[in-house]
Design a protein around this motif. Sequence first.
Motif, PDB file in Angstrom:
ATOM      1  N   LEU A 225     -17.035 -23.492 -38.566  1.00 49.54           N
ATOM      2  CA  LEU A 225     -16.017 -24.220 -39.319  1.00 49.54           C
ATOM      3  C   LEU A 225     -14.723 -23.440 -39.186  1.00 49.54           C
ATOM      4  O   LEU A 225     -14.645 -22.285 -39.600  1.00 49.54           O
ATOM      5  N   LEU A 226     -13.700 -24.053 -38.589  1.00 48.46           N
ATOM      6  CA  LEU A 226     -12.437 -23.387 -38.287  1.00 48.46           C
ATOM      7  C   LEU A 226     -11.351 -23.949 -39.192  1.00 48.46           C
ATOM      8  O   LEU A 226     -11.137 -25.158 -39.237  1.00 48.46           O
ATOM      9  N   LEU A 227     -10.652 -23.064 -39.912  1.00 48.98           N
ATOM     10  CA  LEU A 227      -9.597 -23.471 -40.839  1.00 48.98           C
ATOM     11  C   LEU A 227      -8.287 -22.851 -40.381  1.00 48.98           C
ATOM     12  O   LEU A 227      -8.172 -21.627 -40.273  1.00 48.98           O
ATOM     13  N   THR A 228      -7.290 -23.685 -40.102  1.00 50.33           N
ATOM     14  CA  THR A 228      -6.000 -23.184 -39.623  1.00 50.33           C
ATOM     15  C   THR A 228      -4.872 -23.876 -40.373  1.00 50.33           C
ATOM     16  O   THR A 228      -5.050 -24.941 -40.966  1.00 50.33           O
ATOM     17  N   GLY A 229      -3.681 -23.298 -40.292  1.00 53.76           N
ATOM     18  CA  GLY A 229      -2.508 -23.893 -40.925  1.00 53.76           C
ATOM     19  C   GLY A 229      -1.277 -23.055 -40.672  1.00 53.76           C
ATOM     20  O   GLY A 229      -1.338 -21.823 -40.680  1.00 53.76           O
ATOM     21  N   GLY A 230      -0.157 -23.717 -40.427  1.00 52.06           N
ATOM     22  CA  GLY A 230       1.072 -22.978 -40.182  1.00 52.06           C
ATOM     23  C   GLY A 230       1.218 -22.565 -38.736  1.00 52.06           C
ATOM     24  O   GLY A 230       0.317 -22.735 -37.917  1.00 52.06           O
ATOM     25  N   TYR A 231       2.352 -21.981 -38.414  1.00 51.18           N
ATOM     26  CA  TYR A 231       2.638 -21.561 -37.046  1.00 51.18           C
ATOM     27  C   TYR A 231       3.056 -20.096 -36.999  1.00 51.18           C
ATOM     28  O   TYR A 231       3.996 -19.711 -36.327  1.00 51.18           O
TER      29      TYR A 231
ATOM     30  N   TYR B 248     -14.550 -14.818 -40.225  1.00 52.61           N
ATOM     31  CA  TYR B 248     -13.507 -14.349 -39.316  1.00 52.61           C
ATOM     32  C   TYR B 248     -12.121 -14.541 -39.950  1.00 52.61           C
ATOM     33  O   TYR B 248     -11.904 -15.427 -40.769  1.00 52.61           O
ATOM     34  N   SER B 249     -11.176 -13.712 -39.503  1.00 54.56           N
ATOM     35  CA  SER B 249      -9.757 -13.907 -39.813  1.00 54.56           C
ATOM     36  C   SER B 249      -8.960 -13.092 -38.795  1.00 54.56           C
ATOM     37  O   SER B 249      -9.522 -12.472 -37.903  1.00 54.56           O
ATOM     38  N   GLY B 250      -7.628 -13.090 -38.949  1.00 54.04           N
ATOM     39  CA  GLY B 250      -6.803 -12.272 -38.059  1.00 54.04           C
ATOM     40  C   GLY B 250      -6.561 -12.928 -36.725  1.00 54.04           C
ATOM     41  O   GLY B 250      -7.096 -12.502 -35.706  1.00 54.04           O
ATOM     42  N   TRP B 251      -5.757 -14.004 -36.707  1.00 54.12           N
ATOM     43  CA  TRP B 251      -5.517 -14.754 -35.480  1.00 54.12           C
ATOM     44  C   TRP B 251      -4.721 -13.941 -34.468  1.00 54.12           C
ATOM     45  O   TRP B 251      -3.715 -13.355 -34.800  1.00 54.12           O
ATOM     46  N   GLU B 252      -5.197 -13.952 -33.200  1.00 53.97           N
ATOM     47  CA  GLU B 252      -4.468 -13.243 -32.157  1.00 53.97           C
ATOM     48  C   GLU B 252      -4.325 -14.090 -30.895  1.00 53.97           C
ATOM     49  O   GLU B 252      -3.935 -13.593 -29.866  1.00 53.97           O
ATOM     50  N   GLY B 253      -4.666 -15.374 -31.001  1.00 48.91           N
ATOM     51  CA  GLY B 253      -4.621 -16.220 -29.823  1.00 48.91           C
ATOM     52  C   GLY B 253      -3.465 -17.191 -29.848  1.00 48.91           C
ATOM     53  O   GLY B 253      -2.460 -16.983 -30.521  1.00 48.91           O
ATOM     54  N   ASP B 254      -3.604 -18.285 -29.084  1.00 47.73           N
ATOM     55  CA  ASP B 254      -2.590 -19.323 -29.000  1.00 47.73           C
ATOM     56  C   ASP B 254      -2.615 -20.127 -30.291  1.00 47.73           C
ATOM     57  O   ASP B 254      -3.581 -20.832 -30.581  1.00 47.73           O
ATOM     58  N   ILE B 255      -1.536 -20.075 -31.081  1.00 44.41           N
ATOM     59  CA  ILE B 255      -1.529 -20.729 -32.377  1.00 44.41           C
ATOM     60  C   ILE B 255      -1.506 -22.249 -32.244  1.00 44.41           C
ATOM     61  O   ILE B 255      -1.829 -22.963 -33.190  1.00 44.41           O
ATOM     62  N   ASP B 256      -1.127 -22.770 -31.073  1.00 45.44           N
ATOM     63  CA  ASP B 256      -1.130 -24.212 -30.864  1.00 45.44           C
ATOM     64  C   ASP B 256      -2.457 -24.714 -30.320  1.00 45.44           C
ATOM     65  O   ASP B 256      -2.684 -25.911 -30.249  1.00 45.44           O
ATOM     66  N   ASN B 257      -3.317 -23.828 -29.908  1.00 48.19           N
ATOM     67  CA  ASN B 257      -4.630 -24.199 -29.383  1.00 48.19           C
ATOM     68  C   ASN B 257      -5.667 -23.225 -29.927  1.00 48.19           C
ATOM     69  O   ASN B 257      -6.184 -22.379 -29.213  1.00 48.19           O
ATOM     70  N   PRO B 258      -5.974 -23.306 -31.226  1.00 49.23           N
ATOM     71  CA  PRO B 258      -6.818 -22.291 -31.858  1.00 49.23           C
ATOM     72  C   PRO B 258      -8.241 -22.274 -31.305  1.00 49.23           C
ATOM     73  O   PRO B 258      -8.846 -23.302 -31.058  1.00 49.23           O
ATOM     74  N   GLN B 259      -8.743 -21.058 -31.114  1.00 47.03           N
ATOM     75  CA  GLN B 259     -10.116 -20.845 -30.667  1.00 47.03           C
ATOM     76  C   GLN B 259     -10.742 -19.778 -31.547  1.00 47.03           C
ATOM     77  O   GLN B 259     -10.101 -18.776 -31.881  1.00 47.03           O
ATOM     78  N   ILE B 260     -12.005 -19.962 -31.883  1.00 47.21           N
ATOM     79  CA  ILE B 260     -12.664 -19.005 -32.765  1.00 47.21           C
ATOM     80  C   ILE B 260     -12.799 -17.640 -32.093  1.00 47.21           C
ATOM     81  O   ILE B 260     -12.871 -16.609 -32.757  1.00 47.21           O
ATOM     82  N   SER B 261     -12.800 -17.611 -30.760  1.00 47.34           N
ATOM     83  CA  SER B 261     -12.922 -16.340 -30.043  1.00 47.34           C
ATOM     84  C   SER B 261     -11.705 -15.450 -30.243  1.00 47.34           C
ATOM     85  O   SER B 261     -11.762 -14.254 -29.972  1.00 47.34           O
ATOM     86  N   ALA B 262     -10.582 -16.008 -30.717  1.00 44.71           N
ATOM     87  CA  ALA B 262      -9.371 -15.215 -30.938  1.00 44.71           C
ATOM     88  C   ALA B 262      -9.332 -14.588 -32.324  1.00 44.71           C
ATOM     89  O   ALA B 262      -8.389 -13.864 -32.643  1.00 44.71           O
TER      90      ALA B 262
ATOM     91  N   GLY C 249      -5.422 -18.227 -39.121  1.00 45.68           N
ATOM     92  CA  GLY C 249      -6.717 -18.884 -39.038  1.00 45.68           C
ATOM     93  C   GLY C 249      -7.832 -18.083 -39.657  1.00 45.68           C
ATOM     94  O   GLY C 249      -7.835 -16.848 -39.619  1.00 45.68           O
ATOM     95  N   VAL C 250      -8.786 -18.784 -40.266  1.00 45.41           N
ATOM     96  CA  VAL C 250     -10.025 -18.184 -40.758  1.00 45.41           C
ATOM     97  C   VAL C 250     -11.160 -19.098 -40.320  1.00 45.41           C
ATOM     98  O   VAL C 250     -10.961 -20.274 -40.014  1.00 45.41           O
ATOM     99  N   ALA C 251     -12.375 -18.554 -40.294  1.00 40.56           N
ATOM    100  CA  ALA C 251     -13.496 -19.354 -39.810  1.00 40.56           C
ATOM    101  C   ALA C 251     -14.810 -18.826 -40.353  1.00 40.56           C
ATOM    102  O   ALA C 251     -14.932 -17.654 -40.726  1.00 40.56           O
ATOM    103  N   LEU C 252     -15.792 -19.714 -40.376  1.00 42.09           N
ATOM    104  CA  LEU C 252     -17.190 -19.376 -40.641  1.00 42.09           C
ATOM    105  C   LEU C 252     -17.987 -19.812 -39.427  1.00 42.09           C
ATOM    106  O   LEU C 252     -17.746 -20.876 -38.861  1.00 42.09           O
ATOM    107  N   GLN C 253     -18.959 -19.010 -39.019  1.00 41.69           N
ATOM    108  CA  GLN C 253     -19.770 -19.368 -37.859  1.00 41.69           C
ATOM    109  C   GLN C 253     -21.196 -18.878 -38.022  1.00 41.69           C
ATOM    110  O   GLN C 253     -21.438 -17.823 -38.609  1.00 41.69           O
ATOM    111  N   GLY C 254     -22.129 -19.673 -37.516  1.00 45.59           N
ATOM    112  CA  GLY C 254     -23.521 -19.246 -37.461  1.00 45.59           C
ATOM    113  C   GLY C 254     -23.780 -18.509 -36.166  1.00 45.59           C
ATOM    114  O   GLY C 254     -23.638 -19.071 -35.080  1.00 45.59           O
ATOM    115  N   ILE C 255     -24.116 -17.228 -36.262  1.00 46.83           N
ATOM    116  CA  ILE C 255     -24.328 -16.378 -35.089  1.00 46.83           C
ATOM    117  C   ILE C 255     -25.804 -16.006 -35.012  1.00 46.83           C
ATOM    118  O   ILE C 255     -26.412 -15.621 -36.010  1.00 46.83           O
ATOM    119  N   SER C 256     -26.379 -16.098 -33.816  1.00 49.60           N
ATOM    120  CA  SER C 256     -27.768 -15.681 -33.640  1.00 49.60           C
ATOM    121  C   SER C 256     -27.853 -14.161 -33.676  1.00 49.60           C
ATOM    122  O   SER C 256     -27.226 -13.476 -32.871  1.00 49.60           O
TER     123      SER C 256
END
Length: 339
Positions: free
Chosen positions: A172-178, A202-216, A183-190
């Motif tokens: 579940l990815l939650l984003t807002g603003g530019y 997760y938190s601390g966005w470091e990727g493309d703010i216009d194309n959010p990815q949980i890996s960032a 961004g913050v997120a919750l993920q099920g990890i094996s």
Amino acid sequence: MKKTASLIVILFHSYLQSQTFDGNLGSQSLKWTTEQKDFNSAPRFGIAPMSIKLWDNYEGANAPSQWGTLLEINGKESHLDSQLYFTGSWDNGRILYRSAFYGQTAWQDWRYVLDSKNDVESSGNLKINGTGNSGIGTSNPEKKLQIDAPNSDAGLRIHAVAGNNNTNTPYLLLTGGYLPNNGVALQGISDQNYGRKALVFYSGWEGDIDNPQISALKERMRISSNGNVGIGINTPSNKLDVNGTIHSKEVKVDMTGWSDFVFKKEYNLPTLEEVEKHITEKGHLENIPNEEEVLKSGINLGEMNAKLLQKIEELTLYVIEQNKKIEKQNERIMILENK
């Protein structure tokens, strides 16, 4: 006479051709003979351009249902050909649609027309445009998406149906603003075999703010499948592992014993000579871990407090004993001075 009859026919035909359709169909205006549709046929087969035709289906091959009714609308030559298929109440009374456009010689897949009674099935994206709120199980949603359900089953499930047993896809990815870090997120990890899930925050966005990815995002906290919690560490081996500083007003530790046994008569208090010998040989107090052990394994807060209290109580007994000796010595000094 023949010329007169021909003239009447021509004038009557011209009159009919000059009439325009006013949108009203009178009684018996549309009539079709019963004809079984061949659902395996190509588009535009059996229907003329710029026409509408009604077909009856009774166990037709490759039909959407065993029984139903088909309405076909054909445009200009080789242009759009559309079909609406109506199922009966035994098939939940649904409507299906398919079409073939210019140059297409095969039908597109059947798809259900959206209704409010039956399940919605679609291979495409479901998009809801507008500024209002959307509700599931409620006719008066208060937020952009509100889901109401009975208390016994008020849940939301996100399930990864594809991938192997160790898939990490549900999130579940939650984003807002530019701005960065938006961004913050919750993920099920094996975290074990067969897809057992740890819940990762997760938190601390470091990727493309216009194309959010949980890996960032950066992992901040993890609740493993065995119930252990890690903050700043993704392999917690205890109920709570923290890689960092903890600031708290109070910490309470449950204990199974305490160090007051030192004051019991049967306690064997080491002599100061024995204490000195242990310090000389080992470089630390007895029953207290040395520096190497502490740096490697840390300390148990409750256990260490108990051991330190034991040493304080032993030290108290030494002080009391020394005070008794000092008092006796003072008495002897006073006797000597009075002679």
